[in-house]
Design an enzyme around this catalytic site. Structure first.
Site, PDB file in Angstrom:
ATOM      1  N   SER A 145      80.629  35.559 -10.481  1.00 43.27           N
ATOM      2  CA  SER A 145      81.283  35.355 -11.776  1.00 43.27           C
ATOM      3  C   SER A 145      80.844  36.359 -12.833  1.00 43.27           C
ATOM      4  O   SER A 145      81.655  36.811 -13.644  1.00 43.27           O
ATOM      5  CB  SER A 145      81.016  33.937 -12.274  1.00 43.27           C
ATOM      6  OG  SER A 145      81.493  32.979 -11.368  1.00 43.27           O
ATOM      7  N   HIS A 209      78.645  34.591 -17.657  1.00 45.86           N
ATOM      8  CA  HIS A 209      80.005  35.075 -17.887  1.00 45.86           C
ATOM      9  C   HIS A 209      80.073  35.887 -19.183  1.00 45.86           C
ATOM     10  O   HIS A 209      80.674  36.965 -19.236  1.00 45.86           O
ATOM     11  CB  HIS A 209      80.973  33.896 -17.992  1.00 45.86           C
ATOM     12  CG  HIS A 209      81.130  33.134 -16.722  1.00 45.86           C
ATOM     13  ND1 HIS A 209      82.006  32.078 -16.601  1.00 45.86           N
ATOM     14  CD2 HIS A 209      80.519  33.249 -15.516  1.00 45.86           C
ATOM     15  CE1 HIS A 209      81.939  31.584 -15.375  1.00 45.86           C
ATOM     16  NE2 HIS A 209      81.038  32.278 -14.703  1.00 45.86           N
TER      17      HIS A 209
END
Length: 243
Positions: A145, A209
């Protein structure tokens, strides 16, 4: 949220060569299938034996912040190895679909070698940033991610005019089209709000993220400059994302 994108930027992706994107997707899928998380490899056993194997596997190859800063030299490599490890089928498929949708054009714009180094380097920094902010945590962190978020950040800078069609459940799944410079910053805000409620339990490392997205955007800004923004319309692939 379920999202579906169709971007109109750069030259047509159909027929485009993106060996790094396809190669990374293939490697992540292969590692997952042969590992214990997929539950397909009989070598890891079943039931409690399989669960124990999964925990040991994630701890060996994933990032454990407390161990990363604990003096073990092997732990320094885990922010790189963790990029290729996923915890479930949904985790894997969601990440790979995101990567496929946005990675193809980012690789085309950067070039194959630069894109490969960008992916691994930004992914490493994203997981490292999360570990620094949670230095005492013993929770294991795995997944691509952070690296994929960096790809989104670079995509936003390089292709701000990409047309992105999103289906939002709270709007009765009406398809609404917005440029990337509207949709992706909105995604960042959601990650920021989610990161503020992260209780360090099992789930998504939203801070990774945010770090990845920021590093990716800044890299594209510094590396390519203002002239890099692509304005020529063309057709890009479509994809769906599930949480």
């Amino acid at each position: 949220m379920i999202s579906k994108w169709s971007a109109t930027v750069g030259r047509a992706v159909r027929g485009q060569s993106a060996p790094v994107t396809y190669g990374l997707i293939a490697v992540c899928c292969l590692i997952f299938v042969i590992g214990p998380a997929a539950g397909l490899n009989p070598a890891y056993g079943t039931g409690d034996e399989l669960l124990a194997a999964q925990r040991a596997y994630f701890r060996r190859w994933g990032v454990v912040p407390a161990e990363l800063f604990g003096g073990d030299p092997r732990a320094a490599l885990t922010p790189a190895t963790a990029l290729f490890i996923h915890g479930s089928w949904l985790h894997l498929l969601g990440n790979m679909l995101f990567f496929y949708v946005f990675g193809l054009m980012a690789e085309e714009r950067m070039g194959h070698v630069q894109f490969a180094l960008f992916y691994v380097g930004c992914g490493y920094l994203a997981l490292l940033g999360y570990a620094i902010a949670n230095a005492d945590s013993v929770q294991t962190l795995v997944g691509a991610s952070g690296a994929i978020s960096a790809v989104l950040g670079a995509f936003l800078y390089l292709f701000p005019g990409a047309r992105v069609t999103s289906l939002f459940p709270f709007l009765f799944f009406l398809p609404l089209r917005f440029p990337a410079w509207v949709v992706l910053p909105f995604w960042v805000v959601l990650q920021w709000l989610a990161a503020g409620h992260d209780n360090s339990g099992p789930g998504v490392a939203y801070l990774a993220h945010l770090v990845g997205f920021s590093v990716g955007f800044l890299y594209a800004w510094v590396r390519f400059g203002r002239a890099a923004t692509v304005k020529t319309p063309a057709t890009a692939p479509e994809g769906e994302k599930q949480p």
